[in-house]
Write a protein that holds these residues in place. Structure first.
Motif, PDB file in Angstrom:
ATOM      1  N   GLU A 139      56.236  31.709  31.381  1.00 52.36           N
ATOM      2  CA  GLU A 139      55.389  31.978  32.539  1.00 52.36           C
ATOM      3  C   GLU A 139      55.181  30.698  33.348  1.00 52.36           C
ATOM      4  O   GLU A 139      54.579  29.743  32.870  1.00 52.36           O
ATOM      5  N   ASP A 140      55.683  30.689  34.580  1.00 52.53           N
ATOM      6  CA  ASP A 140      55.487  29.546  35.497  1.00 52.53           C
ATOM      7  C   ASP A 140      55.826  28.215  34.844  1.00 52.53           C
ATOM      8  O   ASP A 140      55.015  27.271  34.838  1.00 52.53           O
ATOM      9  N   ASP A 141      57.027  28.112  34.281  1.00 51.33           N
ATOM     10  CA  ASP A 141      57.524  26.891  33.621  1.00 51.33           C
ATOM     11  C   ASP A 141      56.832  26.598  32.288  1.00 51.33           C
ATOM     12  O   ASP A 141      57.114  25.573  31.665  1.00 51.33           O
ATOM     13  N   TYR A 149      55.644  22.713  28.719  1.00 48.21           N
ATOM     14  CA  TYR A 149      55.688  22.799  30.180  1.00 48.21           C
ATOM     15  C   TYR A 149      56.864  21.962  30.663  1.00 48.21           C
ATOM     16  O   TYR A 149      56.896  20.743  30.464  1.00 48.21           O
TER      17      TYR A 149
END
Length: 291
Positions: free
Chosen positions: A98-100, A275
């Motif tokens: 999710e989002d990197d 991340y």
């Protein structure tokens, strides 16, 4: 001639004045750079730190969410768990991207390794099972306890029910309540001898497949006393029973002569959140499945 000379002299003064202003600007910029340089570095570093803090916070939130989600999936735990012997050679699996942010997991089954959380119990033949100390029945969207009915759903969502069992001076009591903390029943468990286990029967009637969510807490029950849940005719596996305490209990599904030696399993869940490839959070938790 005289006027021309005056004009020339004024032009020179004007040119000198412009040159002086440019020098002043350059000097001012230099002084400003010297003064603000250290502060600018601090501002840039602070901005980077704030961005990193936000990333760490997001990673922490994701790990908490995923951990609770995995804990609520007993079938997923069973399927994905590996033995302790295989854990070292098993890679982490991706659960969410999710989002990197990438969430990875590893589940290790610790079966029968911690005596306080695991044990076996050989259940008797069905003809030898005596009357239970507490009886639930599920039928037509309701759960019944001592002939009092309670709705299993509120606005089409299954209600979370709780039962706390306590013991003091050989006397066992129970509290039955809902997720809002509204106490429905509080009473003594009858016919419980000093050494016998507490026997709780949950019976599904008329082919009912209603979800009954029951959270069990036995923290105040004597260490030497077993608590057994007998689940009868739950053909749809609709009972969702969960241990919210630290004391184990025993669940006996589909009472029959072929059901013996159910046991407790402890699952170790490891999560890593990255991340953009950088590890930001690592979480470890345990959950028991009483079978």
């Amino acid at each position: 001639m005289k006027a021309k000379g005056i004009f020339t002299h004024l032009s020179k003064l004007s040119a000198n004045k412009k040159g002086l202003t440019l020098i002043e600007v350059i000097v001012s910029i230099g002084i400003l750079a010297i003064v603000t340089g250290p502060f600018l570095g601090t501002i840039i570093l602070s901005t980077r730190n704030n961005a990193y803090s936000e990333q760490v916070l997001k990673a922490s939130e994701l790990s908490q969410t995923v951990m609770e989600e995995i804990k609520s999936k007993p079938d997923f735990l069973d399927i994905e768990a590996v033995s302790e012997a295989d854990a070292k050679t098993t890679d982490y699996k991706e659960y969410l991207m999710e989002d990197d942010y990438r969430v990875m997991y590893k589940i290790i089954k610790k079966e029968g390794t911690i005596s306080s959380l695991s044990g076996t119990y050989n259940f008797p033949e069905i003809s030898d099972i005596p009357d239970s100390n507490l009886n639930f029945s599920v039928n037509s969207g309701n759960v019944y306890l001592n002939r009092v009915s309670y709705n299993l759903n509120f606005e089409l969502v299954p209600v979370n029910y709780f039962i706390d069992i306590s013991e003091a001076s050989g006397i066992c009591t129970y509290k039955f309540y809902d997720e809002k903390g509204s106490y429905f029943q509080t009473a003594e468990l009858l016919n419980v001898t000093e050494t016998d286990p507490i026997k709780i029967k949950i019976e599904y009637l008329n082919g009912s497949e209603d979800i009954f969510k029951l959270n069990v807490n036995l923290n105040k029950v004597s260490e030497n006393r077993k608590v057994i849940f007998y689940v009868v005719n739950d053909e749809g596996d609709s009972l969702q029973i969960k241990n919210v305490g630290t004391r184990p209990f025993y669940q006996f599904d589909e009472v029959g002569t072929n059901c013996e030696e159910y046991y407790n399993v402890l699952f170790k869940i490891e999560l890593i959140v990255e991340y953009k490839g950088q590890e930001l959070n690592k979480m470890l938790s345990y959950v028991k499945k009483i079978r």
